[in-house]
Motif scaffolding. Structure first.
Motif, PDB file in Angstrom:
ATOM      1  N   LEU A  31       0.869  -1.171   0.000  1.00  0.00           N
ATOM      2  CA  LEU A  31       0.000   0.000   0.000  1.00  0.00           C
ATOM      3  C   LEU A  31       0.909   1.225   0.000  1.00  0.00           C
ATOM      4  O   LEU A  31       1.936   1.232   0.672  1.00  0.00           O
ATOM      5  N   THR A  32       0.548   2.229  -0.750  1.00  0.00           N
ATOM      6  CA  THR A  32       1.399   3.417  -0.846  1.00  0.00           C
ATOM      7  C   THR A  32       0.862   4.511   0.077  1.00  0.00           C
ATOM      8  O   THR A  32      -0.144   4.314   0.766  1.00  0.00           O
ATOM      9  N   HIS A  33       1.551   5.647   0.139  1.00  0.00           N
ATOM     10  CA  HIS A  33       1.148   6.659   1.117  1.00  0.00           C
ATOM     11  C   HIS A  33       1.349   8.075   0.590  1.00  0.00           C
ATOM     12  O   HIS A  33       1.900   8.933   1.262  1.00  0.00           O
ATOM     13  N   ARG A 164      -4.081   2.645  -0.010  1.00  0.00           N
ATOM     14  CA  ARG A 164      -3.172   3.517   0.721  1.00  0.00           C
ATOM     15  C   ARG A 164      -3.106   3.091   2.182  1.00  0.00           C
ATOM     16  O   ARG A 164      -4.048   2.476   2.698  1.00  0.00           O
TER      17      ARG A 164
ATOM     18  N   GLY B 146       4.391   8.213  -7.560  1.00  0.00           N
ATOM     19  CA  GLY B 146       4.434   8.111  -6.105  1.00  0.00           C
ATOM     20  C   GLY B 146       3.495   7.065  -5.553  1.00  0.00           C
ATOM     21  O   GLY B 146       3.347   6.945  -4.338  1.00  0.00           O
ATOM     22  N   GLY B 147       2.832   6.305  -6.430  1.00  0.00           N
ATOM     23  CA  GLY B 147       2.081   5.188  -5.890  1.00  0.00           C
ATOM     24  C   GLY B 147       0.665   4.981  -6.347  1.00  0.00           C
ATOM     25  O   GLY B 147      -0.023   4.110  -5.819  1.00  0.00           O
ATOM     26  N   TRP B 149      -2.042   3.194  -8.344  1.00  0.00           N
ATOM     27  CA  TRP B 149      -1.987   1.837  -8.895  1.00  0.00           C
ATOM     28  C   TRP B 149      -3.365   1.193  -8.906  1.00  0.00           C
ATOM     29  O   TRP B 149      -4.295   1.668  -8.234  1.00  0.00           O
TER      30      TRP B 149
END
Lengths: 180, 188
Positions: A31-33, A164, B146-147, B149
């Motif tokens: 999970l990204t942030h 996220r 930066g993410g 997806w």
């Protein structure tokens, strides 16, 4: 289900459990942030749905608050994974003028209720039901999960496509800053 | 001194701009499902086999009958991930521009809309169809760096055991990029 064999049904349930467990253990992208600022903020589309108590909830009634609008479904792996972090964000920002509305796409109350028991910590923020998936077009959602942060004046401020960690300091800071 | 500098640049360059990093493969210890992945120009692309029984379990729990969903779950389905980790701008793709080939020969694969029409004709219920539509990998999307997806299902319409190559294509600031996964195998 037209194949009514109890053994087959049990086999499918077992496979489902094994698959879910396996997915938890492996194959899961992180999970990204990071939230993406919306360069030309526009007024958020309408959002009016019933909550779990079958009361009508209207995004417009939250004007003056920062609102995290999350589109999700129980069958969506990254949606499931980010739900706990959203509750932690909710608990941490309740005194910072922040609200969360999680819009379930296409499922019924029983399905969502059963799912809630599997989330740690279990969500206490409002869960709304878009049973016909009509919000996806209005909010230009092309995949689940998608999350928008609506500022206190009702404009779209940030967007996040994909799962996220909502309690990550970077996300928490961006959201609380909007509420100040 | 000059050759030392050149060597240093050659060594460091791939760290900052991984032109076509190595393709990785793995096998899930529990399910036996195989995965293929590659990162190219800051974009991560991966396919993980969804075994027919796994697909059956998922969709029967969403309200499909086995008879309705089997044509899809046996059509060589993958959990697909595309993620903009560090590309220098917005990544935009149209899945219709992606391609697959078997032994160098191009093959067609069904769109999400075609599958939805087929399942609608098979009289699948509305909640099941909504779940199906939104469980698929998006036909078009934009990812910020930066993410951003997505993770979704992708059917390539090939028989069990078939080996093929798949190329994902995207554009960024008017420039085209592609990443190919080679030797991908349909679950047996």
């Amino acid at each position: 289900m037209q194949s009514k064999s109890p053994a087959r049904a049990l086999q499918i349930l077992l496979l489902c459990f094994l698959w879910a467990s396996a997915l938890q253990a492996q194959d899961l992208p992180p999970l990204t942030h990071k939230l993406t600022p919306i360069r030309t903020p526009s007024v958020a589309p309408d959002l009016i749905f019933h909550n779990m108590d079958e009361e009508k909830v209207d995004l417009k009634d939250y004007r003056g608050k920062v609102v995290v609008v999350n589109f999700w479904a129980t069958w969506c792996p990254p949606c499931r994974r980010e739900m706990g972090s959203m509750e932690r964000l909710y608990q941490a920002t309740r005194d910072s003028n922040v609200e969360i509305l999680a819009v379930n796409i296409g499922e019924d109350l029983d399905t969502v209720f059963s799912f809630l028991g599997t989330v740690e910590p279990s969500p206490t923020f409002p869960l709304l039901f878009d049973t016909d998936a009509v919000s996806m077009k209005q909010w230009k959602v092309k995949g689940l999960p998608t999350t928008y942060i609506v500022d206190s004046e009702g404009r779209l401020a940030y967007r996040a496509i994909g799962g996220r960690e909502f309690d990550h300091p970077a996300i928490r800071k961006a959201i609380t800053a909007l509420g100040q | 001194m000059r050759s030392l500098l050149t060597a240093a640049v050659i060594c460091v360059l791939p760290v900052f701009y991984p032109v076509q990093a190595q393709q990785l493969q793995s096998v899930n210890d529990v399910t036996g499902a195989r995965s293929w992945s590659r990162t190219h120009a800051g974009v991560y692309f991966s396919l993980t086999q969804i075994l027919p029984e796994q697909g059956d379990a998922f969709y029967v729990n969403r309200g499909f009958s086995l008879e309705q969903i089997r044509p899809f779950t046996t059509s060589c389905v993958y959990m697909t991930v595309l993620r903009n980790d560090s590309a220098p701008g917005i990544v935009h793709f149209v899945r219709g521009n992606w391609s697959i080939s078997v032994d160098g020969e191009p093959r067609e694969f069904k769109t999400v809309d075609q599958w939805v029409k087929k399942l609608t004709a098979a009289e699948a219920g509305k909640p099941a169809l909504i779940a199906f539509r939104w469980a698929q990998f998006p036909p078009e999307q934009e990812y910020e760096p930066g993410g951003d997806w997505n993770q979704g299902m992708l059917s390539v319409g090939l028989p069990a055991g078939q080996v093929f190559d798949i190329t994902a294509r995207w554009d960024l600031r008017g420039q085209s990029f592609e990443a190919t996964l080679t030797g991908v195998e349909c679950a047996k």
